[in-house]
Design a protein around this motif. Structure first.
Motif, mmCIF file in Angstrom:
data_model
loop_
_atom_site.group_PDB
_atom_site.id
_atom_site.type_symbol
_atom_site.label_atom_id
_atom_site.label_comp_id
_atom_site.label_asym_id
_atom_site.label_seq_id
_atom_site.Cartn_x
_atom_site.Cartn_y
_atom_site.Cartn_z
ATOM 1 N N TYR A 65 15.788 -10.673 -19.655
ATOM 2 C CA TYR A 65 15.780 -10.654 -21.030
ATOM 3 C C TYR A 65 15.205 -11.852 -21.731
ATOM 4 C CZ TYR A 65 19.678 -7.215 -21.030
ATOM 5 O OH TYR A 65 20.609 -5.996 -20.784
ATOM 6 N N PHE B 126 16.562 -15.156 -19.962
ATOM 7 C CA PHE B 126 17.443 -15.101 -19.139
ATOM 8 C C PHE B 126 17.431 -13.900 -18.014
ATOM 9 C CE2 PHE B 126 20.351 -17.605 -21.443
ATOM 10 C CZ PHE B 126 19.810 -17.567 -23.012
ATOM 11 N N GLY C 116 22.385 -15.712 -15.912
ATOM 12 C CA GLY C 116 22.094 -17.215 -15.715
ATOM 13 C C GLY C 116 22.099 -18.231 -17.036
ATOM 14 N N GLY D 36 19.483 -19.445 -18.400
ATOM 15 C CA GLY D 36 18.290 -19.630 -18.992
ATOM 16 C C GLY D 36 17.216 -20.508 -18.831
#
Lengths: 116, 113
Positions: A37, A91, A107, A109
């Motif tokens: 993302y 992310f 996670g 990021g």
């Protein structure tokens, strides 16, 4: 418990260059989805790319591609021909495929900086 | 088509006060999710609605958090009383169908002082 690790808090790249963001994950499931993302500054998070674990072929979306290594539990994102608009938080996320739960596990990021 | 919207975009409250966050999903999306990101940490799942029912609330930190989705449309997340550790960005997402792509809102930044 499933976990997602992004070991690079920040990465820098120049326009037109290529950058790779790292992601590793831990799971005992055999079927799952992996996602990257992108969240631009002060804007909504959007899906960049998705990979199904049962597919051996790495997913590609225009300048974005992944290197999915299932045995190593690694899922890196490669951005080719970087553009200023690629600057954002990225992310990595995981979601099991065959359970009753649809939640995403993220996670921490990676902030990508793009310079002219 | 309008995306997921969240209100307010930013809220600053004192410890002990109450705050209510609102999320309007994409029209027609039965699934609604709340997530939270504490500064510098990962985005963590809070809960998942299917229509007005809570499908999974395993991520709710404690009973100071109350989420509702009356009528299966918009959702609210109330924090009462707020504590310093509740500060962070609260994201809402919605999807069509259980396995549909989750579309995220811009988030509400909550600061508890």
């Amino acid at each position: 418990a499933q976990t997602v690790t992004q070991s690079q808090p920040e990465m820098s790249v120049q326009e037109a260059e290529t950058v790779t963001l790292s992601c590793t994950y831990d799971t005992s499931e055999s079927d799952y989805y992996l996602f990257w993302y992108k969240q631009p500054p002060s804007r909504q998070m959007i899906l960049v790319i998705r990979q199904e674990a049962y597919k051996q072929q790495n997913a590609t979306e225009n300048r974005f591609s992944v290197n999915f290594q299932k045995a190593a539990k690694s899922f890196s994102l490669k951005i080719s021909d970087s553009q200023l608009g690629d600057a954002a938080m990225y992310f990595c996320a995981y979601r099991p495929m065959n359970t009753g739960f649809q939640k995403l596990v993220f996670g921490t990021g990676t902030r990508l900086l793009v310079s002219p | 088509e309008a995306g997921v919207t969240q209100f307010p975009s930013h809220s600053v409250i004192e410890k002990g006060q109450t705050v209510t966050l609102r999320c309007d999903p994409i029209s027609g999306h039965d699934n609604l999710y709340w997530y939270r990101r504490v500064m510098g940490k990962e985005i963590k799942f809070l809960l998942h609605f299917v229509k007005e029912s809570k499908q999974d609330e395993s991520g709710m930190p404690n009973n100071r958090f109350l989420a509702e989705r009356t009528g299966g449309t918009y959702s609210t997340l109330k924090v009462q009383p707020a504590e310093l550790e509740d500060s962070g960005v609260y994201f809402c997402a919605s999807s069509q169908g259980l396995w549909g792509e989750q579309y995220f809102g811009p988030g509400t930044r909550l600061t508890v002082t």
